[in-house]
Design a protein around this motif. Sequence first.
Motif, PDB file in Angstrom:
ATOM      1  N   VAL A 166      -3.888   0.505   3.556  1.00  9.76           N
ATOM      2  CA  VAL A 166      -3.625   1.907   3.263  1.00  9.76           C
ATOM      3  C   VAL A 166      -4.092   2.241   1.936  1.00  9.76           C
ATOM      4  CG1 VAL A 166      -1.836   3.692   3.071  1.00  9.76           C
ATOM      5  CG2 VAL A 166      -2.066   2.581   5.241  1.00  9.76           C
ATOM      6  N   LEU A 167      -3.857   1.186   1.086  1.00 12.08           N
ATOM      7  CA  LEU A 167      -3.775   1.258  -0.517  1.00 12.08           C
ATOM      8  C   LEU A 167      -5.301   1.465  -0.579  1.00 12.08           C
ATOM      9  CD1 LEU A 167      -3.004   0.664  -3.285  1.00 12.08           C
ATOM     10  CD2 LEU A 167      -3.549  -1.718  -2.920  1.00 12.08           C
ATOM     11  N   VAL A 168      -6.407   0.654   0.168  1.00 10.28           N
ATOM     12  CA  VAL A 168      -7.713   0.582  -0.121  1.00 10.28           C
ATOM     13  C   VAL A 168      -8.151   1.798   0.139  1.00 10.28           C
ATOM     14  CG1 VAL A 168      -9.886  -0.309   0.270  1.00 10.28           C
ATOM     15  CG2 VAL A 168      -8.070  -1.813  -0.453  1.00 10.28           C
ATOM     16  N   ALA A 169      -7.851   2.256   1.375  1.00 12.32           N
ATOM     17  CA  ALA A 169      -8.436   3.511   1.924  1.00 12.32           C
ATOM     18  C   ALA A 169      -7.811   4.764   1.098  1.00 12.32           C
ATOM     19  CB  ALA A 169      -7.681   4.023   3.380  1.00 12.32           C
ATOM     20  N   ARG A 170      -6.647   4.652   0.385  1.00  6.04           N
ATOM     21  CA  ARG A 170      -6.236   5.870  -0.465  1.00  6.04           C
ATOM     22  C   ARG A 170      -7.149   5.942  -1.743  1.00  6.04           C
ATOM     23  NH1 ARG A 170       0.178   5.989  -1.001  1.00  6.04           N
ATOM     24  NH2 ARG A 170      -0.371   7.942  -1.955  1.00  6.04           N
ATOM     25  N   LEU A 171      -7.362   4.598  -2.217  1.00  2.00           N
ATOM     26  CA  LEU A 171      -8.271   4.516  -3.256  1.00  2.00           C
ATOM     27  C   LEU A 171      -9.602   4.957  -3.194  1.00  2.00           C
ATOM     28  CD1 LEU A 171      -6.785   1.007  -4.965  1.00  2.00           C
ATOM     29  CD2 LEU A 171      -6.742   3.639  -5.816  1.00  2.00           C
ATOM     30  N   ARG A 172     -10.221   4.806  -1.868  1.00  2.00           N
ATOM     31  CA  ARG A 172     -11.525   5.447  -1.624  1.00  2.00           C
ATOM     32  C   ARG A 172     -11.436   6.804  -1.200  1.00  2.00           C
ATOM     33  NH1 ARG A 172     -15.761   1.724  -1.528  1.00  2.00           N
ATOM     34  NH2 ARG A 172     -15.418  -0.402  -1.548  1.00  2.00           N
ATOM     35  N   HIS A 173     -10.348   7.292  -1.369  1.00  4.53           N
ATOM     36  CA  HIS A 173     -10.281   8.871  -0.943  1.00  4.53           C
ATOM     37  C   HIS A 173     -10.533   9.359   0.351  1.00  4.53           C
ATOM     38  CE1 HIS A 173     -11.391   8.027  -5.300  1.00  4.53           C
ATOM     39  NE2 HIS A 173     -10.034   8.524  -5.402  1.00  4.53           N
ATOM     40  N   LEU A 174      -9.956   8.460   1.157  1.00  6.01           N
ATOM     41  CA  LEU A 174     -10.440   8.822   2.585  1.00  6.01           C
ATOM     42  C   LEU A 174      -9.254   9.357   3.416  1.00  6.01           C
ATOM     43  CD1 LEU A 174     -11.803   5.213   3.608  1.00  6.01           C
ATOM     44  CD2 LEU A 174     -13.285   7.387   2.775  1.00  6.01           C
ATOM     45  N   LYS A 175      -9.501  10.395   4.269  1.00  7.15           N
ATOM     46  CA  LYS A 175      -8.642  11.087   4.909  1.00  7.15           C
ATOM     47  C   LYS A 175      -7.905  10.318   5.846  1.00  7.15           C
ATOM     48  CE  LYS A 175     -10.682  15.597   4.951  1.00  7.15           C
ATOM     49  NZ  LYS A 175     -12.174  16.060   5.279  1.00  7.15           N
ATOM     50  N   ASP A 176      -6.571  10.261   6.253  1.00  2.00           N
ATOM     51  CA  ASP A 176      -5.897   9.675   7.442  1.00  2.00           C
ATOM     52  C   ASP A 176      -6.031   8.106   7.130  1.00  2.00           C
ATOM     53  OD1 ASP A 176      -4.021   9.415   9.291  1.00  2.00           O
ATOM     54  OD2 ASP A 176      -5.336  10.129  10.739  1.00  2.00           O
ATOM     55  N   PRO A 177      -5.421   7.632   5.994  1.00  3.55           N
ATOM     56  CA  PRO A 177      -5.716   6.163   5.480  1.00  3.55           C
ATOM     57  C   PRO A 177      -4.696   5.498   6.794  1.00  3.55           C
ATOM     58  CG  PRO A 177      -4.932   7.361   3.641  1.00  3.55           C
ATOM     59  CD  PRO A 177      -4.929   8.472   4.867  1.00  3.55           C
ATOM     60  N   GLY A 178      -3.728   5.878   7.197  1.00  3.36           N
ATOM     61  CA  GLY A 178      -2.786   5.282   8.312  1.00  3.36           C
ATOM     62  C   GLY A 178      -3.662   4.903   9.380  1.00  3.36           C
ATOM     63  N   ALA A 179      -4.375   5.873  10.017  1.00  4.39           N
ATOM     64  CA  ALA A 179      -5.257   5.523  11.272  1.00  4.39           C
ATOM     65  C   ALA A 179      -6.444   4.611  10.899  1.00  4.39           C
ATOM     66  CB  ALA A 179      -5.855   6.990  11.499  1.00  4.39           C
ATOM     67  N   ILE A 180      -7.002   4.591   9.591  1.00  2.00           N
ATOM     68  CA  ILE A 180      -8.020   3.775   9.445  1.00  2.00           C
ATOM     69  C   ILE A 180      -7.171   2.357   9.269  1.00  2.00           C
ATOM     70  CG2 ILE A 180      -9.434   3.012   7.539  1.00  2.00           C
ATOM     71  CD1 ILE A 180      -9.586   5.847   6.802  1.00  2.00           C
ATOM     72  N   ALA A 181      -5.864   2.296   8.839  1.00  2.00           N
ATOM     73  CA  ALA A 181      -5.382   0.980   8.690  1.00  2.00           C
ATOM     74  C   ALA A 181      -5.127   0.530  10.181  1.00  2.00           C
ATOM     75  CB  ALA A 181      -4.252   0.934   7.816  1.00  2.00           C
ATOM     76  N   ASP A 182      -4.599   1.277  10.851  1.00  2.27           N
ATOM     77  CA  ASP A 182      -4.140   0.864  12.284  1.00  2.27           C
ATOM     78  C   ASP A 182      -5.394   0.417  13.068  1.00  2.27           C
ATOM     79  OD1 ASP A 182      -1.588   1.039  11.971  1.00  2.27           O
ATOM     80  OD2 ASP A 182      -1.705   3.231  12.437  1.00  2.27           O
ATOM     81  N   ASP A 183      -6.700   1.104  13.056  1.00  2.00           N
ATOM     82  CA  ASP A 183      -7.825   0.773  13.699  1.00  2.00           C
ATOM     83  C   ASP A 183      -8.432  -0.499  13.198  1.00  2.00           C
ATOM     84  OD1 ASP A 183     -10.269   1.133  15.223  1.00  2.00           O
ATOM     85  OD2 ASP A 183     -11.344   1.476  13.229  1.00  2.00           O
ATOM     86  N   LEU A 184      -8.384  -0.849  11.936  1.00  2.00           N
ATOM     87  CA  LEU A 184      -8.860  -2.142  11.468  1.00  2.00           C
ATOM     88  C   LEU A 184      -7.985  -3.210  11.794  1.00  2.00           C
ATOM     89  CD1 LEU A 184     -10.170  -1.112   7.805  1.00  2.00           C
ATOM     90  CD2 LEU A 184     -11.417  -2.291   9.686  1.00  2.00           C
TER      91      LEU A 184
END
Lengths: 253, 286
Positions: free
Chosen positions: B113-131
């Motif tokens: 989630v941290l990296v997703a937020r630093l990359r300014h992506l939408k819905d970091p939680g979903a990205i994290a769960d998918d990975l």
Amino acid sequence: MATHFLGDTAVLTGRTMRHVTRSMDTIITTAITPIAIMLLFVYVFGGAIDTGTVSYVNYMLPGILLITIASGISYTAFRLFNDMQGGIFERFQSMPIARSGVLWAHVLTSLVANVISLVVVVLVALLMGFRSGAGVLAWLAVAGILVLLTMALTWIAVIPGLTAKSVEGASAFSYPLIFLPFISSAFVPTGSMPGPVRAFAEHQPVTSIVNTIRDLLTQQQVGTGIWTALAWCVGILVVAYVFATITYRRKVS
Amino acid sequence: MLTAMNIPPTNSQSQGPAIHVRGLEKSYKELRVLRGVDLDVARGSIFALLGSNGAGKTTLVRILSTLLKADAGTARVNGFDVATQAADVRESISLTGQFAAVDGILSGRENLVLVARLRHLKDPGAIADDLLRRFSLTEAGTRRAATYSGGMRRRLDIAMSLIGNPPVIFLDEPTTGLDPEARIEVWQAVKELAEGGTTVLLTTQYLNEAEQLADRIAILHQGRIIVNGTLAELKQLLPPAKVEYVEKQPSLEDVFFAVVGDTGDRDKDGDVDKGNQDRTTASNRK
């Protein structure tokens, strides 16, 4: 990149704050040294020290608060050092984020962690009989000086955090800072010291800062001492910030 | 061996090589680590940089990922110059360094989630769960990364590098220090990356790793690329193979996986084991 600075710094600060909240023991250990010194001085040495009309716990609390900050910032250096060693620092540096945000996150976290420790120490002092009739403005002034000093010492802590080769090296720099209040007006009025020691004590930053905080808390006239105290805080802050930034630039380029 | 020194016409960023390096030099005081490196990596390929310890692999990766400045030469990543367009390069890359760069105090999910937020992506939680799902870390997702095994930490590290789908990924010795099972898990992840179109530059000191993964292999030795080609081309550098009849002995690795690999109860640390089939195929291939 500048547009992301605030957002990135906020995200990164959230990360380092979790390091603090998930190891609350660091807050406790930060507070334990000053509390132990406070107990020692108030209940063992304090009886033999003549501080005039001011009760000893009221007299020495400002010095204890400075020691609290000095021991707290060694954890700032420690956290930064761990980031440097672990590789996560390089990950951040290779990402499209505001690079200085990594450093500011540590600085802001240091500020919050130190404020918590300071509150803990003041609460213990209250249990030990510390009382102050100071008004809101005086308290705000005290808080302002402490925050300013925390920022100044935090930027000092950034330098060993970035450059240290070992954990010990990263935190050892804080020992002289913890020791400095002992050669000042923090625990003993400088009037009783021999000439050269007294001269040092009266002209080092701790004395002016401690005297100012003490005057504010005991509702005395602060006089021009507050400007000396502020000048020291701001001076240390600026110099430390410049050197820390230079060190950081060297590290990341 | 040496490619022509003239600079090819600057195409638009989507064409041309993903990584383009010419005459790169770097010294640490007296020590000349890189002495004129030339290198091209085609888009969507896996490029392995082989070399012994101290050959300069990490230095090269650090320059390409904008962590270090070169003394001389040029390097372009995704069409951007690493020296003058560092911010654009950082938008185009992800780096997985030699030491798993995960935050041990955060959980696996929080790291992502941290990296997703630093990359300014939408819905970091979903990205994290998918990975977490893709890297078989779902059940370990809420645990602190410090409690992970070496292989899990590497997988998390690589998963963090995938966030935001950067077109170029640097993997600096991704399997150093891993046990054979974890190594194969990482290989699988790298293969999937390249299948998705990502360019991967990987450094390694394990020859079989390069053999398993890479489309092209270069050998960095004493600060220069001394060989660069496909596995088949490299093999042609040596005299043609003689035909000999040798009784096929199982390698120790075959034995190891025969004994350990197929029992399927490796998840004592919560590591869901989906890599079993991959491992079997990989070890049977020889």
